[in-house]
Design a protein around this motif. Sequence first.
Motif, short mmCIF file in Angstrom:
data_model
loop_
_atom_site.label_atom_id
_atom_site.label_comp_id
_atom_site.label_asym_id
_atom_site.label_seq_id
_atom_site.Cartn_x
_atom_site.Cartn_y
_atom_site.Cartn_z
N ASP A 185 -106.49 51.24 -61.32
CA ASP A 185 -106.88 49.55 -61.42
C ASP A 185 -105.68 49.14 -62.36
O ASP A 185 -105.76 49.34 -63.60
N SER A 222 -107.87 56.61 -57.52
CA SER A 222 -107.28 55.28 -57.73
C SER A 222 -107.04 54.74 -58.81
O SER A 222 -107.00 55.47 -59.82
N THR A 280 -104.89 46.09 -63.29
CA THR A 280 -105.27 45.19 -64.22
C THR A 280 -105.92 45.72 -65.43
O THR A 280 -105.96 44.98 -66.63
N LYS A 281 -106.47 47.03 -65.31
CA LYS A 281 -106.87 47.60 -66.75
C LYS A 281 -105.96 48.57 -66.98
O LYS A 281 -106.38 49.49 -68.10
#
Length: 117
Positions: free
Chosen positions: A72, A70, A74-75
């Motif tokens: 992320d 996966s 945003t990070k």
Amino acid sequence: QIQLVEFGGGLVRTGGSLRLSCQASERTAEVYHMGWFRQAPGKERDLLAALWRSGGIHYTSSVKGRFFASRDNTKNTVYLQMNNLKPEDTAIYYCAADRAGGSWEYWGQGTQVTVSS
């Protein structure tokens, strides 16, 4: 150029789980394909999962159903959740990034995963 750092390796018993993280130094969403690889002693480095910048994910058959990748955005981080680990999963695990499309240009330093029987 982009820097990649993996986290989360370690020693785990057969049947256990680990989650690896790969932190990128810059935005990867819609820019880079990201990949998880591993290399066992004496063997070639193999692709486990490719996270396409379009959002799709491809798994190699050897880990499909046990490993889940996966990202992320945003990070600027991608993850590899590894379940039901087996001794044959023992390897150094790497993340990689591909911007141009067609080759994995950038690599992290790797993180050791050891599965005891």
